[in-house]
Design a protein around this motif. Structure first.
Motif, short mmCIF file in Angstrom:
data_model
loop_
_atom_site.label_atom_id
_atom_site.label_comp_id
_atom_site.label_asym_id
_atom_site.label_seq_id
_atom_site.Cartn_x
_atom_site.Cartn_y
_atom_site.Cartn_z
N TYR A 8 -1.42 -8.17 -0.10
CA TYR A 8 -1.49 -6.72 -0.31
C TYR A 8 -0.91 -6.28 -1.64
O TYR A 8 -1.22 -5.20 -2.13
CB TYR A 8 -0.82 -6.00 0.86
CG TYR A 8 -1.69 -6.01 2.10
CD1 TYR A 8 -2.82 -5.21 2.16
CD2 TYR A 8 -1.43 -6.87 3.16
CE1 TYR A 8 -3.65 -5.23 3.27
CE2 TYR A 8 -2.27 -6.90 4.28
CZ TYR A 8 -3.37 -6.08 4.32
OH TYR A 8 -4.21 -6.12 5.41
N ALA A 12 -3.58 -3.89 -3.67
CA ALA A 12 -3.07 -2.55 -3.32
C ALA A 12 -4.02 -1.44 -3.76
O ALA A 12 -4.27 -0.50 -3.01
CB ALA A 12 -1.69 -2.34 -3.93
N TYR A 15 -7.15 -1.50 -1.62
CA TYR A 15 -6.79 -1.02 -0.29
C TYR A 15 -6.75 0.50 -0.26
O TYR A 15 -7.25 1.13 0.69
CB TYR A 15 -5.42 -1.59 0.11
CG TYR A 15 -4.89 -1.02 1.41
CD1 TYR A 15 -5.18 -1.61 2.62
CD2 TYR A 15 -4.12 0.14 1.41
CE1 TYR A 15 -4.71 -1.07 3.81
CE2 TYR A 15 -3.65 0.69 2.58
CZ TYR A 15 -3.94 0.08 3.79
OH TYR A 15 -3.48 0.63 4.94
N ASP A 16 -6.17 1.11 -1.28
CA ASP A 16 -6.06 2.57 -1.30
C ASP A 16 -7.44 3.21 -1.36
O ASP A 16 -7.68 4.24 -0.71
CB ASP A 16 -5.23 3.01 -2.50
CG ASP A 16 -4.95 4.51 -2.48
OD1 ASP A 16 -4.29 4.96 -1.53
OD2 ASP A 16 -5.40 5.22 -3.40
N GLY A 49 1.60 1.69 3.98
CA GLY A 49 0.69 1.33 2.90
C GLY A 49 0.84 2.26 1.71
O GLY A 49 1.95 2.54 1.25
N THR A 50 -0.29 2.75 1.22
CA THR A 50 -0.28 3.62 0.04
C THR A 50 -0.10 5.09 0.37
O THR A 50 -0.22 5.94 -0.52
CB THR A 50 -1.59 3.43 -0.74
OG1 THR A 50 -2.70 3.76 0.12
CG2 THR A 50 -1.75 2.00 -1.24
N ASP A 71 7.25 0.39 4.64
CA ASP A 71 6.36 -0.72 4.34
C ASP A 71 7.17 -1.82 3.67
O ASP A 71 8.19 -1.56 3.03
CB ASP A 71 5.20 -0.30 3.43
CG ASP A 71 3.97 -1.17 3.61
OD1 ASP A 71 2.99 -0.72 4.23
OD2 ASP A 71 3.98 -2.33 3.12
N MET A 76 2.47 -1.41 -2.49
CA MET A 76 1.95 -0.33 -1.65
C MET A 76 2.85 0.90 -1.76
O MET A 76 2.37 2.04 -1.89
CB MET A 76 1.89 -0.79 -0.20
CG MET A 76 0.86 -1.87 0.07
SD MET A 76 -0.80 -1.19 0.03
CE MET A 76 -1.70 -2.51 0.84
#
Length: 221
Positions: A8, A12, A15-16, A49-50, A71, A76
């Motif tokens: 991650y 990152a 993912y966002d 996460g973000t 997190d 993140m």
């Protein structure tokens, strides 16, 4: 750094982008609604996460409430802090920590989205989260899984391929990452069912997204 943290950290930004896609945003808003948050509440997000859930959580608790994101991946959290700074939220913050041993005190509500499927013992983690709730506090979890709807059956293969590609170490695993994801969801939701009142569960997103919720009873121990 563990495989999960390394994975991650590298992804990152991607993912966002996925976490804030239009369809995914509607799922996040829905699961936040199931918490029935009130202005002034304190809500903790495990595996924030973000910070994709922060806008909905902050809207629900208002300027007098508090949102805390937890997190373990610093990359993140850096994106989450950027989101907080851009919105000018003074009552939203993040903490680096392990969701299985969260460094928090009492909360009115706890939420975890797309997290329990990555935990080694999600049932134990959920039980610990419930312990951190104030009596009557609410908890909601959300995770992905194969759809049980006939019309979505052709998409299950694509889902399995996506989970394998997006799971840390998934491409090298001989076991099905999708099956492991669902097994962990069952552990988490079974614990929630056993240790909370007002338990409820549903599927959204063509059946690919599972939500469960409950309340901590006053005599929970």
């Amino acid at each position: 750094m563990t495989d999960v943290q390394g994975f991650y950290t590298r992804w990152a930004q991607l993912y966002d982008y996925i976490a804030t896609a239009p369809g995914v945003r509607s799922w996040r808003e829905h699961v936040v609604d199931t918490l029935s948050l009130s202005p002034g509440d304190t809500v903790v997000e495990m595996g924030c996460g973000t910070g994709a859930n922060f806008p909905y959580l902050r809207d629900a608790v208002g300027p007098r409430g508090r949102v805390v994101g937890l997190d373990v991946v610093e990359a993140m959290l850096a994106s989450a802090r950027d989101r907080i700074d851009e919105r000018g939220w003074e009552n939203v913050g993040v903490v680096r920590g392990d969701a299985t041993r969260p460094p928090i005190e009492r909360a009115d509500a706890i939420i975890a989205t797309f997290l329990v499927g990555m935990l080694r013992d999600p049932g134990e983690a959920v039980s610990g989260w419930i312990d951190h709730l104030a009596p009557g506090g609410r908890i909601a979890i959300m995770n992905a899984g194969r759809s049980d709807r006939r019309l979505a059956a052709p998409l299950n293969l694509l889902f399995r391929l996506f989970v394998r590609a997006s799971s840390p170490g998934g491409r090298l695993s001989r076991k099905s990452p999708a099956a492991a994801l669902e097994s962990r969801w069952r552990d988490a939701s079974d614990t929630l069912r056993a240790e909370t009142t007002a338990f409820g569960t549903e599927r959204i997103g063509l059946g690919f997204v599972r939500c469960a919720r409950g309340r901590r009873p006053a005599d929970h121990s």
